[in-house]
Design a protein around this motif. Sequence first.
Motif, PDB file in Angstrom:
ATOM      1  N   LEU A   1       1.277   2.815  -7.325  1.00  0.00           N
ATOM      2  CA  LEU A   1       0.276   3.777  -6.824  1.00  0.00           C
ATOM      3  C   LEU A   1      -1.061   3.091  -6.584  1.00  0.00           C
ATOM      4  O   LEU A   1      -1.744   3.352  -5.598  1.00  0.00           O
ATOM      5  CB  LEU A   1       0.127   4.956  -7.789  1.00  0.00           C
ATOM      6  CG  LEU A   1       1.360   5.853  -7.897  1.00  0.00           C
ATOM      7  CD1 LEU A   1       1.145   6.967  -8.911  1.00  0.00           C
ATOM      8  CD2 LEU A   1       1.759   6.435  -6.532  1.00  0.00           C
TER       9      LEU A   1
ATOM     10  N   GLN B   1      -3.243   2.629  -3.119  1.00  0.00           N
ATOM     11  CA  GLN B   1      -4.666   2.968  -3.063  1.00  0.00           C
ATOM     12  C   GLN B   1      -5.493   1.797  -2.512  1.00  0.00           C
ATOM     13  O   GLN B   1      -6.363   1.968  -1.656  1.00  0.00           O
ATOM     14  CB  GLN B   1      -5.147   3.305  -4.486  1.00  0.00           C
ATOM     15  CG  GLN B   1      -6.539   3.893  -4.549  1.00  0.00           C
ATOM     16  CD  GLN B   1      -6.536   5.334  -4.074  1.00  0.00           C
ATOM     17  OE1 GLN B   1      -5.745   6.138  -4.534  1.00  0.00           O
ATOM     18  NE2 GLN B   1      -7.414   5.649  -3.128  1.00  0.00           N
TER      19      GLN B   1
ATOM     20  N   GLN C   1       7.699   8.590  -1.071  1.00  0.00           N
ATOM     21  CA  GLN C   1       7.707   9.704  -2.041  1.00  0.00           C
ATOM     22  C   GLN C   1       6.338  10.365  -2.139  1.00  0.00           C
ATOM     23  O   GLN C   1       6.217  11.523  -2.524  1.00  0.00           O
ATOM     24  CB  GLN C   1       8.107   9.200  -3.436  1.00  0.00           C
ATOM     25  CG  GLN C   1       9.610   9.060  -3.616  1.00  0.00           C
ATOM     26  CD  GLN C   1       9.951   8.104  -4.751  1.00  0.00           C
ATOM     27  OE1 GLN C   1       9.083   7.716  -5.539  1.00  0.00           O
ATOM     28  NE2 GLN C   1      11.213   7.711  -4.811  1.00  0.00           N
ATOM     29  N   ASN C   2       5.314   9.630  -1.787  1.00  0.00           N
ATOM     30  CA  ASN C   2       3.968  10.177  -1.828  1.00  0.00           C
ATOM     31  C   ASN C   2       3.545  10.766  -0.487  1.00  0.00           C
ATOM     32  O   ASN C   2       2.359  10.991  -0.237  1.00  0.00           O
ATOM     33  CB  ASN C   2       2.973   9.105  -2.279  1.00  0.00           C
ATOM     34  CG  ASN C   2       3.012   8.930  -3.793  1.00  0.00           C
ATOM     35  OD1 ASN C   2       2.322   9.626  -4.526  1.00  0.00           O
ATOM     36  ND2 ASN C   2       3.886   8.052  -4.265  1.00  0.00           N
TER      37      ASN C   2
END
Length: 431
Positions: free
Chosen positions: A163, A167, A193-194
């Motif tokens: 993650l 970012q 998935q995000n």
Amino acid sequence: MYWNREIETAGRNEIEKLQLDRLNRAIEGASKTSYYGKIFRENGVNASGIKSIKELSLLPFTTKNDLRLSYPDGMVAVARGEIVRMHASSGTTGKPTVIFYTARDISEWADLVARCMTATGTTRDDVFQNMMSYGLFTGGLGLHYGAERLGAMVIPSATGNSLRQIQLIQDFRTSVIHITPSYSLHLVEVIEQNGINPCDLGIKKAYLGAEPYSEETRTKIENQWGLDAYNSYGLSEMNGPGVAFECENKDGMHVWEDFYIPEIINPDTGETLPDGEEGELVLTHINREAMPIIRYRTRDLTRIIPEPCGCGRTHRRIERIKGRTDDMLIVGGVNVFPSQIESVLMKFPEVGNNYQIVLDRQNNLDRINIKVELYSKMFHGELKELKALNQRLVEELRALIVVNPRIELLEPGSLPPSTGKAVRVIDNRKI
Ligand code: ADP
Ligand code: ZN
């Protein structure tokens, strides 16, 4: 685009002249080490006595085991005060092999990596996210220093923490990444998935290396991200990444012949093979002060591509690495030998005489299943005893191979018996 046009496009004669000069210097350095000093005396090798590159084949090979035997500093050619860094080969347990560098060695290596990156079109305007492990492993710091030398902005994000990787890519508009193929496949899943399309992230290039992978995987990764992926080859014994790298043509990796002399040998006989034939890659490092290594048997299988490359670089290329000559397994990027697994298993008195290692890839991650035959008495006791044994095996093995193994405890005779050489490993991964 060249980093050093003169060197990268030098004629064959020029390259060989430089190689001969540097080879003799490397032999001179090596003969100061306790390891080579002895080997050279035994083999009658005379420092500075090499008259032509062809005579290289008269020198003895160096193997990984020789490095282990000379651990920690039997191959060091300079005074302790000259050394500024060490690295070690990745995940390999047991006695590690370590590599030393002087300040000049580090600087030359950085320059070489900057050359590799430039050959793929990366410039100082790029933002480079280095998703390789930092530390003893050469992939992190090796590319890091090269990218800084080039003048790109480096994000030393290292591996994992997907993650945060995403970012960083978004916030700093990363344009080039360095990643293992297996982690790339996994990271793409996390990105999706995000609810993000990886192609929308705007990454233009990926350097893929550190483990074997197929051309199909390259294409898959390129399509997933909408980028150009370049094959990057190196090994700690030869500095680390930067030994051979693809140019913009993406058709085999240029071996930088002002640093390394490549040879292909028949792994069984040790005989040198002509360009174009497949065999084991042998490399001589001719541009490292702290630790010259002569005729290192990489155990990697490839061939030299004799045809000139359309990019204009004259340094010969090698084909994608086919695999290793020995039985070493790379599971999730960590190296393990079946014999190491065996040594763990056989420490347990409950373990019987046969076992098998089955490798699979699920959700783009390597899975290792170890089928272990137990002595029959184990099946007459309590089930919880078996569960406890299973757990102890998992823990001991995980300490060795990092990934969580799945253990299948079997009754004696469940696995195919071996009549000659046992088949210990079944690799179902499609790489
Ligand atoms: P170790 O020597 O313990 O494997 P290294 O980190 O030095 O540790 O790994 C170098 C090895 O990794 C190479 O010898 C090769 O087998 C593998 N490797 C590195 N880059 C590639 C690549 N691009 N393709 C295939 N295999 C690679
Ligand atoms: Zn090229």
